[in-house]
Scaffold this motif. Structure first.
Motif, PDB file in Angstrom:
ATOM      1  N   LEU A  97     -16.352  78.233  43.877  1.00 27.15           N
ATOM      2  CA  LEU A  97     -16.243  77.626  45.208  1.00 27.15           C
ATOM      3  C   LEU A  97     -16.953  78.482  46.246  1.00 27.15           C
ATOM      4  O   LEU A  97     -17.660  77.971  47.121  1.00 27.15           O
ATOM      5  N   ALA A  98     -16.767  79.790  46.159  1.00 28.84           N
ATOM      6  CA  ALA A  98     -17.423  80.698  47.102  1.00 28.84           C
ATOM      7  C   ALA A  98     -18.941  80.654  46.948  1.00 28.84           C
ATOM      8  O   ALA A  98     -19.685  80.661  47.930  1.00 28.84           O
ATOM      9  N   GLN A  99     -19.406  80.592  45.707  1.00 30.23           N
ATOM     10  CA  GLN A  99     -20.851  80.545  45.462  1.00 30.23           C
ATOM     11  C   GLN A  99     -21.460  79.244  45.980  1.00 30.23           C
ATOM     12  O   GLN A  99     -22.654  79.214  46.308  1.00 30.23           O
ATOM     13  N   MET A 100     -20.657  78.190  46.055  1.00 31.10           N
ATOM     14  CA  MET A 100     -21.148  76.920  46.596  1.00 31.10           C
ATOM     15  C   MET A 100     -20.956  76.830  48.109  1.00 31.10           C
ATOM     16  O   MET A 100     -21.277  75.815  48.716  1.00 31.10           O
ATOM     17  N   GLY A 101     -20.406  77.877  48.719  1.00 28.38           N
ATOM     18  CA  GLY A 101     -20.297  77.920  50.170  1.00 28.38           C
ATOM     19  C   GLY A 101     -19.012  77.398  50.761  1.00 28.38           C
ATOM     20  O   GLY A 101     -18.922  77.223  51.989  1.00 28.38           O
ATOM     21  N   TYR A 102     -17.966  77.178  49.954  1.00 28.47           N
ATOM     22  CA  TYR A 102     -16.737  76.552  50.453  1.00 28.47           C
ATOM     23  C   TYR A 102     -15.718  77.551  51.018  1.00 28.47           C
ATOM     24  O   TYR A 102     -14.678  77.145  51.531  1.00 28.47           O
ATOM     25  N   LYS A 103     -15.987  78.847  50.903  1.00 23.44           N
ATOM     26  CA  LYS A 103     -15.143  79.892  51.489  1.00 23.44           C
ATOM     27  C   LYS A 103     -13.653  79.672  51.191  1.00 23.44           C
ATOM     28  O   LYS A 103     -12.832  79.507  52.091  1.00 23.44           O
ATOM     29  N   PRO A 104     -13.287  79.672  49.916  1.00 24.86           N
ATOM     30  CA  PRO A 104     -11.913  79.327  49.539  1.00 24.86           C
ATOM     31  C   PRO A 104     -10.904  80.376  49.997  1.00 24.86           C
ATOM     32  O   PRO A 104     -11.229  81.557  50.170  1.00 24.86           O
ATOM     33  N   LEU A 105      -9.680  79.927  50.187  1.00 24.08           N
ATOM     34  CA  LEU A 105      -8.540  80.803  50.432  1.00 24.08           C
ATOM     35  C   LEU A 105      -7.746  80.870  49.131  1.00 24.08           C
ATOM     36  O   LEU A 105      -7.283  79.844  48.629  1.00 24.08           O
ATOM     37  N   ILE A 106      -7.592  82.063  48.597  1.00 26.40           N
ATOM     38  CA  ILE A 106      -6.896  82.255  47.320  1.00 26.40           C
ATOM     39  C   ILE A 106      -5.568  82.949  47.580  1.00 26.40           C
ATOM     40  O   ILE A 106      -5.524  83.997  48.241  1.00 26.40           O
ATOM     41  N   LEU A 107      -4.493  82.372  47.074  1.00 22.14           N
ATOM     42  CA  LEU A 107      -3.140  82.887  47.282  1.00 22.14           C
ATOM     43  C   LEU A 107      -2.604  83.429  45.964  1.00 22.14           C
ATOM     44  O   LEU A 107      -2.564  82.704  44.968  1.00 22.14           O
ATOM     45  N   GLU A 108      -2.182  84.681  45.952  1.00 19.48           N
ATOM     46  CA  GLU A 108      -1.641  85.314  44.757  1.00 19.48           C
ATOM     47  C   GLU A 108      -0.282  85.929  45.086  1.00 19.48           C
ATOM     48  O   GLU A 108      -0.160  86.734  46.011  1.00 19.48           O
ATOM     49  N   ARG A 109       0.735  85.527  44.335  1.00 20.54           N
ATOM     50  CA  ARG A 109       2.085  86.008  44.603  1.00 20.54           C
ATOM     51  C   ARG A 109       2.251  87.496  44.299  1.00 20.54           C
ATOM     52  O   ARG A 109       3.092  88.171  44.883  1.00 20.54           O
ATOM     53  N   GLY A 110       1.465  88.015  43.366  1.00 16.25           N
ATOM     54  CA  GLY A 110       1.560  89.421  42.984  1.00 16.25           C
ATOM     55  C   GLY A 110       0.654  90.306  43.812  1.00 16.25           C
ATOM     56  O   GLY A 110       0.058  89.891  44.810  1.00 16.25           O
ATOM     57  N   LYS A 111       0.528  91.552  43.357  1.00 13.08           N
ATOM     58  CA  LYS A 111      -0.256  92.546  44.089  1.00 13.08           C
ATOM     59  C   LYS A 111      -1.682  92.626  43.552  1.00 13.08           C
ATOM     60  O   LYS A 111      -2.008  92.061  42.514  1.00 13.08           O
ATOM     61  N   GLN A 114     -22.981  71.722  47.333  1.00 10.75           N
ATOM     62  CA  GLN A 114     -22.984  72.779  48.341  1.00 10.75           C
ATOM     63  C   GLN A 114     -22.095  72.337  49.491  1.00 10.75           C
ATOM     64  O   GLN A 114     -22.023  71.146  49.814  1.00 10.75           O
ATOM     65  N   ALA A 115     -21.421  73.274  50.096  1.00 10.36           N
ATOM     66  CA  ALA A 115     -20.470  72.940  51.154  1.00 10.36           C
ATOM     67  C   ALA A 115     -21.196  72.360  52.368  1.00 10.36           C
ATOM     68  O   ALA A 115     -22.255  72.848  52.758  1.00 10.36           O
ATOM     69  N   PRO A 116     -20.626  71.313  52.973  1.00  5.09           N
ATOM     70  CA  PRO A 116     -21.208  70.787  54.214  1.00  5.09           C
ATOM     71  C   PRO A 116     -21.101  71.812  55.338  1.00  5.09           C
ATOM     72  O   PRO A 116     -20.173  72.626  55.365  1.00  5.09           O
ATOM     73  N   GLU A 117     -22.046  71.757  56.282  1.00  2.89           N
ATOM     74  CA  GLU A 117     -22.069  72.743  57.351  1.00  2.89           C
ATOM     75  C   GLU A 117     -20.846  72.653  58.259  1.00  2.89           C
ATOM     76  O   GLU A 117     -20.401  73.655  58.815  1.00  2.89           O
ATOM     77  N   ASN A 118     -20.314  71.468  58.421  1.00  8.20           N
ATOM     78  CA  ASN A 118     -19.176  71.269  59.339  1.00  8.20           C
ATOM     79  C   ASN A 118     -17.834  71.242  58.614  1.00  8.20           C
ATOM     80  O   ASN A 118     -16.902  70.551  59.041  1.00  8.20           O
ATOM     81  N   LEU A 119     -17.745  71.994  57.511  1.00  9.53           N
ATOM     82  CA  LEU A 119     -16.493  72.037  56.756  1.00  9.53           C
ATOM     83  C   LEU A 119     -15.380  72.586  57.653  1.00  9.53           C
ATOM     84  O   LEU A 119     -15.457  73.714  58.134  1.00  9.53           O
ATOM     85  N   SER A 120     -14.338  71.788  57.876  1.00 11.12           N
ATOM     86  CA  SER A 120     -13.285  72.177  58.821  1.00 11.12           C
ATOM     87  C   SER A 120     -12.036  72.713  58.141  1.00 11.12           C
ATOM     88  O   SER A 120     -11.211  73.357  58.794  1.00 11.12           O
ATOM     89  N   GLU A 121     -11.912  72.471  56.844  1.00 10.28           N
ATOM     90  CA  GLU A 121     -10.688  72.848  56.148  1.00 10.28           C
ATOM     91  C   GLU A 121     -11.051  73.510  54.820  1.00 10.28           C
ATOM     92  O   GLU A 121     -11.792  72.963  54.019  1.00 10.28           O
TER      93      GLU A 121
END
Length: 534
Positions: free
Chosen positions: A115-129, A90-97
């Motif tokens: 990652l989202a289900q574990m609380g890490y709030k990922p940023l996903i980058l997709e080149r397409g639409k 599970q993601a630590p509470e003070n996750l900074s990055e």
């Protein structure tokens, strides 16, 4: 519960037959059986006029422990395994990055979701639409020959698997039952329940579109973020550690945990990684043609008098032939009741692939017939396979008339070595269109020689496979990535810490299910790596 495997019943069995089979196998009476569920249903069509269904059943009885002890030596009677997915962190509470996932195909989708289900709030980058806009662009290319190099069969939300048969089975070893996690998520997103128990589950393109949207919404609800039209044009690597990426918009994103799930066609990104010192190796892949028959021909050859049975559906096949010249030819990505589609992502090139809907009710069956090649066939650096692919795709573009039509030939003419001048009983499904020609010019001589030997051999297994009027369409070049971005036991690049090569583009998967499973593994590895630093 007790899991019973290899329960065989006739194709036309009644509803009571399943419970009767359980009672017989376990040697119990009806009052001792509480209930049961079908875990898997397949079929044995080796005797096409006498087809058996093969079941794996989970039964609950009033004496499970006693029966498991009684049948301890029987490999077909075992305790039902615990297949519930368990999060590793599970993601630590003070996750900074935030962790970053590049690519939103099956691998990136599952990596981002877990990652989202574990609380890490990922940023996903997709080149397409996003998937619906991407679908408009893709159909626009098929109908009007206007190619968007960033939004097509290869690039966009859902990845290349969106425009496919939607097959959800794989031969990868899965001791932790990750595939069950994938299937459960797909059902929750709108896939039919039957994918949980049929032996060869599939979804089809149109259903995949809505499912991907729902899974995207789930990631966002859990704090994740997806950015479309965000191609990665730069990477920041210092002292063997990934530190961030630069987007096509000019924005710089910092992260020390980045998954690369870019699929097999992101050639510019492969080059970018290599130029920045990431270790990449050339690996074997395959090239060939798409072959089309009327689906009724395949159904009859595989199922005989049982052709058309709704439980069996449209027949598929899997074929392989080892040739005299040392090459192997095999069928790949077989699409029952489907179409051959234009799958290029680069201008001035022709690439074929196969697609079908959930119903699989189009007139033709198609599959790739491909020849295995290895780096010795395209000597050069780690990316020499990309140049080899491009050369074949450019040649196909020329043979097709330089307008994105694909070169095609009747099988009978191909085997005789003469150009085709007219079509027969099989109407090609490829759009934008085809140009009849001599396909011997489309691949290296050793490939042509191998395919000419293999097709008659396949005909001995599937009667009608070598039908004169069957259609070959070229070229199929993107069976898999011709590279491997090497990673260690921690799933990180062997020379770039924090970079997690993932899925088909990195050389670790070959289809929707195996890519999705790899995405889960990558999410777990990223989570454990992040937590280790806290």
């Amino acid at each position: 519960m007790i899991r019973l495997t290899n329960i065989q019943l006739p194709l036309d069995h009644d509803e009571q037959a399943l419970s009767d089979a359980i009672l017989k196998k376990l040697e119990i009476t009806a009052d001792q059986l509480i209930d049961f569920t079908v875990f898997r249903r397949g079929y044995d069509a080796r005797k096409k006029n006498s087809i058996n269904l093969i079941y794996t059943l989970d039964a609950s009885t009033r004496q499970d422990d006693f029966l498991l002890e009684k049948f301890i030596a029987d490999q077909l009677v075992k305790a039902t395994p615990d297949m519930e997915y368990k999060f590793v962190a599970q993601a630590p509470e003070n996750l900074s990055e935030r962790p970053v996932v590049i690519g939103f195909g099956p691998c990136g989708l599952l990596a981002g979701l877990v990652l989202a289900q574990m609380g890490y709030k990922p940023l996903i980058l997709e080149r397409g639409k996003e998937v619906r806009e991407r679908t408009k662009d893709t159909f626009g290319f098929w109908r009007k020959k206007v190619l968007n190099t960033e939004s097509n069969v290869q690039f966009g939300e859902g990845g290349a698997g969106t425009f496919s048969d939607g097959k959800l089975y794989s031969q990868v070893k899965d001791p932790k039952h990750y595939s069950r996690k994938v299937l459960n998520e797909f059902v929750e997103a709108g896939a039919p329940d039957e994918i949980l128990f049929v032996s060869k589950p599939h979804i089809g393109t149109f259903r995949l579109v809505s499912m991907v949207e729902k899974m995207r919404a789930k990631i966002i609800e859990l704090g994740g973020e997806i950015r479309f039209s965000s191609r990665v044009d730069g990477v920041d690597i210092k002292n063997g550690q990934i530190r961030g990426v630069t987007l096509s918009t000019g924005e710089k994103i910092q992260s020390r945990h980045i998954a690369v799930a870019i699929g097999h066609s992101a050639r510019d990104t492969f080059q970018l990684l290599l130029d920045n010192g990431v270790h990449i190796e050339a690996k074997p892949f395959s090239v060939g043609f798409r072959i089309e028959h009327q689906q009724s021909t395949i159904d009859k050859a595989r199922f005989g008098r049982n052709a058309g049975n709704p439980i069996l559906g449209a027949a598929d096949y899997k074929l392989v032939h080892h040739c005299k010249n040392g090459r192997s030819v095999y069928s790949f990505c077989m699409c029952p009741g489907g179409t051959v589609v234009a799958a290029t992502s680069e201008e001035g090139r022709v690439v074929t692939n196969g697609m079908s809907q959930y119903s699989r009710n189009e007139r033709n069956a198609n599959s790739a017939v491909v020849v295995g090649i290895d780096p010795s066939d395209y000597p050069g650096g780690p990316l020499a396979g990309l140049d080899f692919q491009r050369e074949l795709e450019s040649q196909a573009y020329v043979l097709g008339g330089e307008n994105y039509d694909a070169p095609a030939q009747r099988v009978g003419d191909f085997l005789k070595g003469k150009p085709s001048e007219n079509l027969g009983s099989v109407t090609p499904s490829y759009t934008p269109g085809i140009k009849l020609t001599d396909l011997s010019k489309a691949l290296p001589d050793f490939c042509i020689e191998a395919i000419r030997e293999a097709i008659p051999a396949f005909n001995r297994k599937i009667n009608g496979f070598a039908l004169d009027d069957a259609i070959l369409t070229g070229v199929e070049t993107r069976t898999s990535a011709p590279i491997n971005i090497k990673r260690g036991d921690d799933f990180q690049s062997i020379n770039t810490k924090g970079l997690f090569p993932a899925g088909e583009g990195a050389g670790y998967a070959g289809g929707i299910m195996s890519a999705a499973i790899d995405g889960i593994k990558i999410a777990e590895a990223m989570a454990l790596s992040i937590n280790k630093e806290f």
